[in-house]
Design a protein around this motif. Structure first.
Motif, PDB file in Angstrom:
ATOM      1  N   UNK A   7      37.719  37.142  56.635  1.00  0.00           N
ATOM      2  CA  UNK A   7      37.240  37.950  57.736  1.00  0.00           C
ATOM      3  C   UNK A   7      35.949  38.652  57.597  1.00  0.00           C
ATOM      4  N   UNK A   8      35.296  38.808  58.692  1.00  0.00           N
ATOM      5  CA  UNK A   8      33.847  39.416  58.838  1.00  0.00           C
ATOM      6  C   UNK A   8      33.974  40.948  58.188  1.00  0.00           C
ATOM      7  N   UNK A   9      35.334  41.666  58.593  1.00  0.00           N
ATOM      8  CA  UNK A   9      35.163  43.001  58.223  1.00  0.00           C
ATOM      9  C   UNK A   9      35.248  43.108  56.541  1.00  0.00           C
ATOM     10  N   UNK A  10      35.639  42.207  56.080  1.00  0.00           N
ATOM     11  CA  UNK A  10      35.846  42.251  54.765  1.00  0.00           C
ATOM     12  C   UNK A  10      34.713  42.057  53.854  1.00  0.00           C
ATOM     13  N   UNK A  11      33.700  41.634  54.538  1.00  0.00           N
ATOM     14  CA  UNK A  11      32.812  40.830  53.717  1.00  0.00           C
ATOM     15  C   UNK A  11      31.513  41.874  53.473  1.00  0.00           C
ATOM     16  N   UNK A  14      28.123  40.884  55.435  1.00  0.00           N
ATOM     17  CA  UNK A  14      27.988  41.322  56.895  1.00  0.00           C
ATOM     18  C   UNK A  14      27.708  42.772  56.986  1.00  0.00           C
TER      19      UNK A  14
ATOM     20  N   UNK B  27      23.459  33.300  49.578  1.00  0.00           N
ATOM     21  CA  UNK B  27      24.258  32.557  50.527  1.00  0.00           C
ATOM     22  C   UNK B  27      23.531  31.116  50.639  1.00  0.00           C
ATOM     23  N   UNK B  38      22.910  31.019  57.500  1.00  0.00           N
ATOM     24  CA  UNK B  38      23.683  32.498  57.538  1.00  0.00           C
ATOM     25  C   UNK B  38      24.173  32.852  58.565  1.00  0.00           C
ATOM     26  N   UNK B  42      28.051  33.181  59.965  1.00  0.00           N
ATOM     27  CA  UNK B  42      28.829  34.271  60.442  1.00  0.00           C
ATOM     28  C   UNK B  42      29.494  34.074  61.927  1.00  0.00           C
ATOM     29  N   UNK B  45      32.824  32.063  61.232  1.00  0.00           N
ATOM     30  CA  UNK B  45      33.710  33.096  60.359  1.00  0.00           C
ATOM     31  C   UNK B  45      34.450  33.755  61.585  1.00  0.00           C
ATOM     32  N   UNK B  46      33.734  34.414  62.652  1.00  0.00           N
ATOM     33  CA  UNK B  46      34.176  35.096  63.718  1.00  0.00           C
ATOM     34  C   UNK B  46      35.162  34.163  64.382  1.00  0.00           C
ATOM     35  N   UNK B  49      38.222  33.276  62.700  1.00  0.00           N
ATOM     36  CA  UNK B  49      39.208  34.312  62.772  1.00  0.00           C
ATOM     37  C   UNK B  49      39.864  34.663  64.214  1.00  0.00           C
ATOM     38  N   UNK B  61      31.568  40.986  68.025  1.00  0.00           N
ATOM     39  CA  UNK B  61      31.972  40.849  66.428  1.00  0.00           C
ATOM     40  C   UNK B  61      30.824  40.447  65.368  1.00  0.00           C
ATOM     41  N   UNK B 113      32.423  33.079  49.838  1.00  0.00           N
ATOM     42  CA  UNK B 113      32.159  34.260  49.515  1.00  0.00           C
ATOM     43  C   UNK B 113      32.785  34.594  47.932  1.00  0.00           C
ATOM     44  N   UNK B 117      30.457  36.489  45.000  1.00  0.00           N
ATOM     45  CA  UNK B 117      30.833  37.657  44.239  1.00  0.00           C
ATOM     46  C   UNK B 117      30.817  37.304  42.877  1.00  0.00           C
ATOM     47  N   UNK B 132      30.933  49.074  50.483  1.00  0.00           N
ATOM     48  CA  UNK B 132      31.542  48.701  51.875  1.00  0.00           C
ATOM     49  C   UNK B 132      31.798  49.968  52.612  1.00  0.00           C
TER      50      UNK B 132
END
Lengths: 147, 147
Positions: A7-11, A14, B27, B38, B42, B45-46, B49, B61, B113, B117, B132
DNA sequence: AAAAATTAGTTTGCATGCAAAATAATAACG
DNA sequence: CGTTATTATTTTGCATGCAAACTAATTTTT
């Protein structure tokens, strides 16, 4: 669960993407008043700190791409902000030197960072300090990796 | 002293600039294996979701520029990752829908991801969490400002 | 010293990010 | 109901970021 990570909001990437773009956007207007783009401003800051440095040193300090740097320096030369001087010792190298005009602009540009900082109503100095330190950790890990 | 602020190493914006670029660079290689850039990732990913959303919602988003989005979607259509469907109710709108191919790629891309990490040897989960949160504060302040 | 490797920069081609102008379609208003 | 304003997207032009190929100059090898 792995899909949660997607999810974008966890990346982290982003968040960085958005933050970097929106800060650059915030700089755009004040920089336009001194007729500079953001990367051009970064070059100016590097040169205000230390003038008469090699293009390679400038790339090292600013982390701007070499290919882009050539173009950026060309445009800044056209604006009479700096001059590109051939190094007589090593003719591959070129030294960048601010013009008087380039030095003068510093006075107008000194306040820009604090103007931007004023926009952070909900972020205090301590938090900015933390943020800088954390970004340093990231930058360090990725720098050593990308080689 | 104000001139101290002008030093590159004291500037939040420059840290963000470097961090954002180097994460995007990190990435690049894994994404190249699934033939995505990239920003295209994105978008994917959107859509993973939430599929079948409007271009405007996708822009909201992803925070990708509208002008760029048109080009990105065009290229992704050419790669058969998604299709652009006209909305019959409101003919100005267009709905983006993943193709089967676009849905399948998710399986290959889920792990990217966490691969990135892994490169953060000197940053623990708590610090990423802090980062974050701090970036969110920045993004929030700048979002409300840029309007 | 001549060839090979390395270094410093430039050029090129592709993919954005962004502002501004242009289009097309729908909603609002007098 | 026709003109105006607004909304959704696209197009255009400029400035990078980046990889890769290329040039010129210097250093290293053999």
């Amino acid at each position: 669960m792995r899909h949660e990570q997607l999810k974008l909001k966890n990346q982290l990437c982003h968040r960085l993407y958005m933050a970097s773009n929106s800060i650059a956007r915030a700089y755009r207007e004040p920089l336009a008043k001194v007729n500079l783009t953001y990367p051009q401003y970064v070059v100016m800051m590097a040169l205000w700190e230390q003038d008469k440095i090699t293009i390679a040193e400038l790339i090292e300090k600013t982390a701007i791409d070499g290919g882009a740097m050539t173009q950026i320096l060309k445009k800044m030369t056209e604006k009479c902000l700096l001059s590109i001087i051939k190094d007589e010792q090593d003719k591959r190298k070129r030294v960048i030197k601010l013009t008087q005009e380039g030095q003068k602009i510093k006075i107008k540009a000194v306040d820009i960072p604090s103007q931007i900082r004023c926009k952070f109503n909900n972020v205090n100095s301590l938090q900015i300090e933390q943020l800088v330190q954390l970004l340093d950790l990231i930058n360090h890990d990725l720098k050593t990796d990308n080689r």
